[in-house]
Design a protein around this motif. Structure first.
Motif, mmCIF file in Angstrom:
data_model
loop_
_atom_site.group_PDB
_atom_site.id
_atom_site.type_symbol
_atom_site.label_atom_id
_atom_site.label_comp_id
_atom_site.label_asym_id
_atom_site.label_seq_id
_atom_site.Cartn_x
_atom_site.Cartn_y
_atom_site.Cartn_z
ATOM 1 N N VAL A 7 45.822 42.989 36.386
ATOM 2 C CA VAL A 7 46.732 42.667 37.497
ATOM 3 C C VAL A 7 47.837 41.758 36.968
ATOM 4 O O VAL A 7 47.717 40.527 36.986
ATOM 5 C CB VAL A 7 45.971 41.983 38.656
ATOM 6 C CG1 VAL A 7 46.908 41.783 39.849
ATOM 7 C CG2 VAL A 7 44.764 42.813 39.070
ATOM 8 N N PRO A 8 48.939 42.328 36.487
ATOM 9 C CA PRO A 8 50.017 41.502 35.933
ATOM 10 C C PRO A 8 50.569 40.488 36.923
ATOM 11 O O PRO A 8 51.062 39.431 36.518
ATOM 12 C CB PRO A 8 51.080 42.541 35.547
ATOM 13 C CG PRO A 8 50.328 43.807 35.337
ATOM 14 C CD PRO A 8 49.212 43.771 36.334
ATOM 15 N N GLY A 9 50.482 40.771 38.212
ATOM 16 C CA GLY A 9 51.003 39.845 39.210
ATOM 17 C C GLY A 9 50.329 38.488 39.209
ATOM 18 O O GLY A 9 50.878 37.510 39.749
ATOM 19 N N ILE A 29 48.047 38.568 45.859
ATOM 20 C CA ILE A 29 48.768 37.550 45.093
ATOM 21 C C ILE A 29 49.501 36.577 46.013
ATOM 22 O O ILE A 29 49.479 35.353 45.806
ATOM 23 C CB ILE A 29 49.766 38.206 44.119
ATOM 24 C CG1 ILE A 29 49.042 39.211 43.201
ATOM 25 C CG2 ILE A 29 50.477 37.138 43.288
ATOM 26 C CD1 ILE A 29 47.980 38.615 42.333
ATOM 27 N N GLY A 30 50.169 37.072 47.041
ATOM 28 C CA GLY A 30 50.901 36.191 47.943
ATOM 29 C C GLY A 30 50.012 35.184 48.632
ATOM 30 O O GLY A 30 50.420 34.036 48.865
ATOM 31 N N SER A 31 48.799 35.585 48.955
ATOM 32 C CA SER A 31 47.867 34.651 49.594
ATOM 33 C C SER A 31 47.339 33.629 48.588
ATOM 34 O O SER A 31 47.182 32.448 48.909
ATOM 35 C CB SER A 31 46.707 35.422 50.231
ATOM 36 O OG SER A 31 47.178 36.254 51.277
ATOM 37 N N LEU A 32 47.075 34.054 47.362
ATOM 38 C CA LEU A 32 46.665 33.097 46.336
ATOM 39 C C LEU A 32 47.759 32.059 46.094
ATOM 40 O O LEU A 32 47.468 30.884 45.806
ATOM 41 C CB LEU A 32 46.334 33.820 45.033
ATOM 42 C CG LEU A 32 45.102 34.729 45.037
ATOM 43 C CD1 LEU A 32 44.944 35.410 43.679
ATOM 44 C CD2 LEU A 32 43.848 33.962 45.404
ATOM 45 N N ALA A 33 49.020 32.470 46.240
ATOM 46 C CA ALA A 33 50.126 31.539 46.029
ATOM 47 C C ALA A 33 50.164 30.435 47.074
ATOM 48 O O ALA A 33 50.817 29.409 46.871
ATOM 49 C CB ALA A 33 51.449 32.307 46.027
ATOM 50 N N ARG A 34 49.466 30.610 48.191
ATOM 51 C CA ARG A 34 49.433 29.582 49.236
ATOM 52 C C ARG A 34 48.381 28.511 48.978
ATOM 53 O O ARG A 34 48.330 27.510 49.685
ATOM 54 C CB ARG A 34 49.183 30.227 50.601
ATOM 55 C CG ARG A 34 50.358 31.036 51.113
ATOM 56 C CD ARG A 34 50.073 31.674 52.444
ATOM 57 N NE ARG A 34 49.555 30.734 53.441
ATOM 58 C CZ ARG A 34 49.234 31.076 54.689
ATOM 59 N NH1 ARG A 34 49.384 32.331 55.077
ATOM 60 N NH2 ARG A 34 48.770 30.177 55.536
ATOM 61 N N ARG A 70 49.179 31.941 37.625
ATOM 62 C CA ARG A 70 48.312 31.544 36.510
ATOM 63 C C ARG A 70 48.510 30.086 36.120
ATOM 64 O O ARG A 70 47.551 29.401 35.756
ATOM 65 C CB ARG A 70 48.587 32.449 35.314
ATOM 66 C CG ARG A 70 47.568 32.309 34.210
ATOM 67 C CD ARG A 70 47.708 33.417 33.190
ATOM 68 N NE ARG A 70 46.612 33.416 32.242
ATOM 69 C CZ ARG A 70 46.385 34.394 31.364
ATOM 70 N NH1 ARG A 70 47.200 35.450 31.334
ATOM 71 N NH2 ARG A 70 45.362 34.331 30.540
ATOM 72 N N ASP A 71 49.722 29.580 36.209
ATOM 73 C CA ASP A 71 49.976 28.201 35.806
ATOM 74 C C ASP A 71 49.706 27.203 36.916
ATOM 75 O O ASP A 71 49.647 25.997 36.661
ATOM 76 C CB ASP A 71 51.435 28.057 35.339
ATOM 77 C CG ASP A 71 51.710 28.828 34.052
ATOM 78 O OD1 ASP A 71 50.751 29.065 33.286
ATOM 79 O OD2 ASP A 71 52.875 29.206 33.827
#
Length: 264
Positions: free
Chosen positions: A87-89, A65-70, A94-95
């Motif tokens: 995967v709730p994270g 998740i942290g990498s997707l946030a980048r 998602r937005d």
């Protein structure tokens, strides 16, 4: 038209094809739970630049998740069907990102590229135990070349049929710990996969990057040797395949259908 493959470590690869950047299983962390990056620097910011991102399965070293946030806002991300519920994270991103769940057999078009979704033989759970699961996947990126990203997979009977013709195979050859469980390719099985797939070019991935903290002396050859072993075994099993063992951050350019490549 040239196709460029850059390995950032583990299963994270950038495929540049037809003016597009495809990023696989982005993992930009120095540490992940009990795993520590033991080789290669954390990928630079430009590694997160992508026109489409392919996530093969739910394990945290592939769906991070942290990498997707980048990723840049609006980046399309393909995920196994069921990932959003499992995967709730993913609510964190998602937005910001264009998350699309896919299943084996589907094809999607991104500019000049077609991405075909293919099956993989691997545990699709988020955690070693528990109900959160979605089928593991591989992908074939079709543009100037056909590039197969296997994700994590074992050998399976219909592999060649499911993947179809491919020019470049990004093959997992190891793992992140001293023992490989079911649903993985080691160097020997990855070499056998080349016999079935018959690509022009292969690049070993998913080895020599992360290792559990405190286990440096436990079967260290499983960390250090899979890439070289794959090169050696592939030369015997599939001598017609050009294998490029890249360093972290290194690239290989597949220049044309005659199979001339350069590494840099």
């Amino acid at each position: 038209m040239a196709v460029e493959i850059t390995w950032w470590g583990h299963a994270t690869v950038t495929v540049r094809d037809s003016g597009m950047r495809v990023l696989t299983d982005p993992l930009f962390a120095r540490r992940l739970a009990h795993l520590r990056r033991r080789s290669g620097a954390v990928p630079p910011p430009e590694a997160a630049a992508a026109d489409v991102v392919l996530v093969s399965h739910l394990h945290a070293d592939h769906l991070h998740i942290g990498s997707l946030a980048r990723l840049a806002p609006g980046t399309p991300v393909l995920l196994p069907r069921g990932a959003l519920a499992a995967v709730p994270g993913l609510r964190r991103v998602r937005d910001r990102l264009r998350l699309t769940e896919v299943a084996a057999g589907e094809s999607l078009v991104f500019g000049a590229l077609t991405v075909r979704v293919v099956p993989a033989a691997h545990d699709g759970r988020r955690l070693p135990v528990g109900p959160q699961r979605a089928p593991a996947l591989g992908y074939v990126v079709e543009g100037a070349a056909r590039t197969y990203f296997a994700g994590d997979t074992g050998l399976f009977d219909a592999m060649a049929e499911a993947v179809g013709p491919c020019d470049v195979a990004l093959m997992p050859v190891g793992g992140w710990g001293p023992f490989l469980g079911q649903g993985h390719l080691d160097a020997a099985r990855a070499a056998q996969a080349l016999v079935r797939l018959a690509p022009r070019v292969a690049v070993p991935v998913h080895y020599g990057t992360f290792w559990p903290v405190g286990m440096d002396a436990v079967r260290p050859h499983e960390f250090h040797t899979p890439g070289d072993e794959f090169v050696r075994l592939a030369a015997d099993a599939a001598p017609g395949v050009a294998v490029h063992r890249l360093a972290h951050g290194q690239s290989v350019t597949v220049a044309d259908t005659a199979g001339r490549e350069t590494a840099g």
